[in-house]
Write a protein that holds these residues in place. Structure first.
Motif, PDB file in Angstrom:
ATOM      1  N   GLY A   7       0.822  -1.202   0.000  1.00 51.98           N
ATOM      2  CA  GLY A   7       0.000   0.000   0.000  1.00 51.98           C
ATOM      3  C   GLY A   7       0.854   1.248   0.000  1.00 51.98           C
ATOM      4  N   ASP A   8       0.688   2.058   1.052  1.00 52.42           N
ATOM      5  CA  ASP A   8       1.399   3.325   1.124  1.00 52.42           C
ATOM      6  C   ASP A   8       2.641   3.264   2.012  1.00 52.42           C
ATOM      7  OD1 ASP A   8       0.145   2.927   3.496  1.00 52.42           O
ATOM      8  OD2 ASP A   8      -0.863   4.867   3.576  1.00 52.42           O
ATOM      9  N   GLY A   9       3.113   2.062   2.329  1.00 51.31           N
ATOM     10  CA  GLY A   9       4.273   1.963   3.208  1.00 51.31           C
ATOM     11  C   GLY A   9       5.055   0.684   2.994  1.00 51.31           C
ATOM     12  N   ARG A  10       6.058   0.498   3.836  1.00 48.74           N
ATOM     13  CA  ARG A  10       6.920  -0.675   3.738  1.00 48.74           C
ATOM     14  C   ARG A  10       6.808  -1.526   4.988  1.00 48.74           C
ATOM     15  NH1 ARG A  10      12.818   1.027   3.098  1.00 48.74           N
ATOM     16  NH2 ARG A  10      12.222   2.101   5.023  1.00 48.74           N
ATOM     17  N   LEU A  54       4.885  -5.532  12.171  1.00 46.03           N
ATOM     18  CA  LEU A  54       3.610  -4.928  11.831  1.00 46.03           C
ATOM     19  C   LEU A  54       3.773  -3.422  11.616  1.00 46.03           C
ATOM     20  CD1 LEU A  54       1.436  -6.793  14.489  1.00 46.03           C
ATOM     21  CD2 LEU A  54       1.555  -7.301  12.033  1.00 46.03           C
ATOM     22  N   ARG A  55       2.821  -2.825  10.923  1.00 44.44           N
ATOM     23  CA  ARG A  55       2.888  -1.379  10.681  1.00 44.44           C
ATOM     24  C   ARG A  55       3.039  -0.624  11.999  1.00 44.44           C
ATOM     25  NH1 ARG A  55       1.042   1.006   5.833  1.00 44.44           N
ATOM     26  NH2 ARG A  55       0.520  -0.596   4.319  1.00 44.44           N
ATOM     27  N   GLY A  56       4.006   0.268  12.032  1.00 40.77           N
ATOM     28  CA  GLY A  56       4.246   1.065  13.222  1.00 40.77           C
ATOM     29  C   GLY A  56       5.085   0.378  14.274  1.00 40.77           C
ATOM     30  N   ALA A  57       5.543  -0.837  13.991  1.00 39.26           N
ATOM     31  CA  ALA A  57       6.375  -1.599  14.925  1.00 39.26           C
ATOM     32  C   ALA A  57       7.708  -1.925  14.272  1.00 39.26           C
ATOM     33  CB  ALA A  57       5.674  -2.891  15.340  1.00 39.26           C
ATOM     34  N   GLY A  58       8.732  -2.130  15.084  1.00 39.12           N
ATOM     35  CA  GLY A  58      10.042  -2.495  14.545  1.00 39.12           C
ATOM     36  C   GLY A  58      10.514  -1.505  13.507  1.00 39.12           C
ATOM     37  N   ALA A  63       1.008   2.893   9.604  1.00 38.82           N
ATOM     38  CA  ALA A  63      -0.102   2.994   8.663  1.00 38.82           C
ATOM     39  C   ALA A  63      -0.517   4.455   8.529  1.00 38.82           C
ATOM     40  CB  ALA A  63      -1.279   2.160   9.150  1.00 38.82           C
ATOM     41  N   SER A  64      -1.047   4.822   7.369  1.00 34.38           N
ATOM     42  CA  SER A  64      -1.487   6.201   7.172  1.00 34.38           C
ATOM     43  C   SER A  64      -2.805   6.469   7.886  1.00 34.38           C
ATOM     44  CB  SER A  64      -1.648   6.494   5.678  1.00 34.38           C
ATOM     45  OG  SER A  64      -2.554   5.590   5.088  1.00 34.38           O
ATOM     46  N   THR A 164      16.651  -4.860  24.667  1.00 35.19           N
ATOM     47  CA  THR A 164      16.253  -4.773  23.261  1.00 35.19           C
ATOM     48  C   THR A 164      14.739  -4.779  23.132  1.00 35.19           C
ATOM     49  OG1 THR A 164      18.267  -5.878  22.527  1.00 35.19           O
ATOM     50  CG2 THR A 164      16.418  -5.886  21.012  1.00 35.19           C
ATOM     51  N   LEU A 165      14.060  -5.638  23.903  1.00 43.49           N
ATOM     52  CA  LEU A 165      12.602  -5.725  23.834  1.00 43.49           C
ATOM     53  C   LEU A 165      11.942  -4.456  24.369  1.00 43.49           C
ATOM     54  CD1 LEU A 165      12.048  -9.428  24.960  1.00 43.49           C
ATOM     55  CD2 LEU A 165      12.333  -8.517  22.649  1.00 43.49           C
ATOM     56  N   VAL A 166      12.508  -3.888  25.424  1.00 44.86           N
ATOM     57  CA  VAL A 166      11.975  -2.634  25.966  1.00 44.86           C
ATOM     58  C   VAL A 166      12.164  -1.507  24.956  1.00 44.86           C
ATOM     59  CG1 VAL A 166      12.263  -0.880  27.763  1.00 44.86           C
ATOM     60  CG2 VAL A 166      12.258  -3.311  28.379  1.00 44.86           C
ATOM     61  N   ALA A 167      13.326  -1.456  24.328  1.00 42.90           N
ATOM     62  CA  ALA A 167      13.583  -0.420  23.323  1.00 42.90           C
ATOM     63  C   ALA A 167      12.607  -0.544  22.161  1.00 42.90           C
ATOM     64  CB  ALA A 167      15.026  -0.521  22.831  1.00 42.90           C
ATOM     65  N   ASP A 168      12.315  -1.766  21.749  1.00 45.76           N
ATOM     66  CA  ASP A 168      11.330  -1.992  20.676  1.00 45.76           C
ATOM     67  C   ASP A 168       9.956  -1.454  21.078  1.00 45.76           C
ATOM     68  OD1 ASP A 168      12.422  -2.968  18.390  1.00 45.76           O
ATOM     69  OD2 ASP A 168      11.939  -5.062  18.753  1.00 45.76           O
ATOM     70  N   ALA A 169       9.551  -1.754  22.307  1.00 44.37           N
ATOM     71  CA  ALA A 169       8.236  -1.318  22.779  1.00 44.37           C
ATOM     72  C   ALA A 169       8.143   0.198  22.851  1.00 44.37           C
ATOM     73  CB  ALA A 169       7.944  -1.940  24.149  1.00 44.37           C
ATOM     74  N   LEU A 170       9.232   0.842  23.210  1.00 47.32           N
ATOM     75  CA  LEU A 170       9.235   2.303  23.310  1.00 47.32           C
ATOM     76  C   LEU A 170       9.128   2.964  21.936  1.00 47.32           C
ATOM     77  CD1 LEU A 170      11.897   2.783  26.109  1.00 47.32           C
ATOM     78  CD2 LEU A 170       9.493   3.509  26.205  1.00 47.32           C
ATOM     79  N   ARG A 171       9.377   2.224  20.881  1.00 42.37           N
ATOM     80  CA  ARG A 171       9.265   2.767  19.523  1.00 42.37           C
ATOM     81  C   ARG A 171       7.813   2.831  19.049  1.00 42.37           C
ATOM     82  NH1 ARG A 171      13.727   0.052  15.714  1.00 42.37           N
ATOM     83  NH2 ARG A 171      12.965   1.690  14.337  1.00 42.37           N
ATOM     84  N   TRP A 172       6.901   2.217  19.785  1.00 42.35           N
ATOM     85  CA  TRP A 172       5.486   2.277  19.411  1.00 42.35           C
ATOM     86  C   TRP A 172       4.982   3.690  19.704  1.00 42.35           C
ATOM     87  CZ3 TRP A 172       1.559  -1.943  18.844  1.00 42.35           C
ATOM     88  CH2 TRP A 172       2.152  -3.122  18.389  1.00 42.35           C
ATOM     89  N   GLY A 173       4.703   4.432  18.634  1.00 45.91           N
ATOM     90  CA  GLY A 173       4.213   5.788  18.798  1.00 45.91           C
ATOM     91  C   GLY A 173       2.782   5.823  19.299  1.00 45.91           C
ATOM     92  N   PRO A 174       2.292   7.023  19.653  1.00 49.07           N
ATOM     93  CA  PRO A 174       0.932   7.135  20.199  1.00 49.07           C
ATOM     94  C   PRO A 174      -0.146   6.520  19.311  1.00 49.07           C
ATOM     95  CG  PRO A 174       2.126   9.189  20.511  1.00 49.07           C
ATOM     96  CD  PRO A 174       2.994   8.320  19.646  1.00 49.07           C
ATOM     97  N   ALA A 175      -0.086   6.757  17.987  1.00 51.34           N
ATOM     98  CA  ALA A 175      -1.132   6.240  17.103  1.00 51.34           C
ATOM     99  C   ALA A 175      -1.176   4.718  17.141  1.00 51.34           C
ATOM    100  CB  ALA A 175      -0.913   6.730  15.669  1.00 51.34           C
ATOM    101  N   THR A 176      -0.019   4.078  16.977  1.00 56.35           N
ATOM    102  CA  THR A 176       0.039   2.615  16.982  1.00 56.35           C
ATOM    103  C   THR A 176      -0.374   2.060  18.339  1.00 56.35           C
ATOM    104  OG1 THR A 176       1.960   2.878  15.537  1.00 56.35           O
ATOM    105  CG2 THR A 176       1.466   0.659  16.293  1.00 56.35           C
TER     106      THR A 176
END
Length: 264
Positions: A7-10, A54-58, A63-64, A164-176
């Protein structure tokens, strides 16, 4: 790093193993493909595994629009189409179990088998208002996120893995973060479970404080010919707590799916 345009992302993914049997792994909330790495590094011979972000993770683009389980299932289908995966085993953990269920209901013809590891209950999350408010307040808060990740383990991983797992979780922005939290509460597929004809196996650790056994029992009793394994002393994260055992179970389930396919 490998990406697939959807779609509109990778969508970012990792690949391990080689062979004719294909397994697609879907991670849960506040997670990424890294939650599957211990199993991907132990795949049975003859199995090729893919784990997506998934979109918005890792490493994947957000997603738009709104991040939903149905949207993630649609992304999985586009991902499988792009890689030419016409028939595969789908493995989902936690929220990823809900996504896998949604995919199985939408595209049963693509699946050789469905493996649900400590999956989201088919009636969604049921969190009391006080706990829900606390979870919502932890978005972006390192200590709160760390506390939630720690709850996912009966036996914690090595400190460097936990970081590493905590750092991954912190990358989840508000929308996701908030979109998926809301959609998990709305998730409800109980009435549709009898439609599933694909070989299904549910795994749950009896020290899981995240997923209620009621949800696991509902899956087991409502999905036709569903298998169930309950592992004593294991928490919400068998892929890290018992990776050798989980990889062996995966191999046995793949063989059972082969036998079912041969009899069909």
């Amino acid at each position: 790093m490998p990406f697939i345009s959807v779609g509109d992302g990778r969508i970012h993914y990792v690949e391990r193993g080689a062979g004719e049997e294909v397994a697609l792994f879907v991670h849960g909330w506040l997670s990424s493909h890294r939650w599957w790495l211990p199993v991907l590094d132990r795949l049975p011979l003859g199995v090729r595994g893919y784990a997506v972000d998934l979109r918005g993770a890792g490493e994947s683009d957000p997603a738009s629009g709104t991040h939903t389980l149905a949207g993630y299932a649609a992304d999985l289908h586009a991902f499988a189409e792009a890689l030419g995966l016409s028939s595969f085993l789908l493995v989902g953990h936690s929220m990823g179990g809900g996504i896998a269920l949604r995919y199985a209901l939408d595209h049963p013809e693509r699946l050789k088998g469905l493996m649900l590891v400590n999956p989201l209950a088919p009636f969604g999350t049921r969190t009391d208002p006080q706990m829900d408010a606390w979870v919502r307040a932890q978005q972006g808060n390192p200590e709160g996120i760390r506390a939630m990740i720690q709850l996912a383990f009966a036996t914690p991983p090595a400190p460097e893995v936990m970081e590493t797992l905590v750092a991954d979780a912190l990358r989840w922005g508000p929308a996701t973060y908030f979109d998926t939290l809301d959609d998990m509460a709305r998730f409800h597929v109980v009435e549709r479970l009898p439609e599933l004809q694909v070989p299904t196996l549910v795994l749950w650790g009896d020290r899981d404080v995240v997923i209620p056994f009621e949800g696991v029992a509902t899956l087991f009793t409502r999905i036709p010919n569903c298998g169930l394994e309950v592992w004593h002393g294991v928490g919400h994260s068998p892929a890290h707590e018992a990776p050798d055992r989980l990889a062996a179970l995966l191999g046995r389930f793949i063989e059972e799916c082969r036998s079912t396919e041969r009899r069909a």
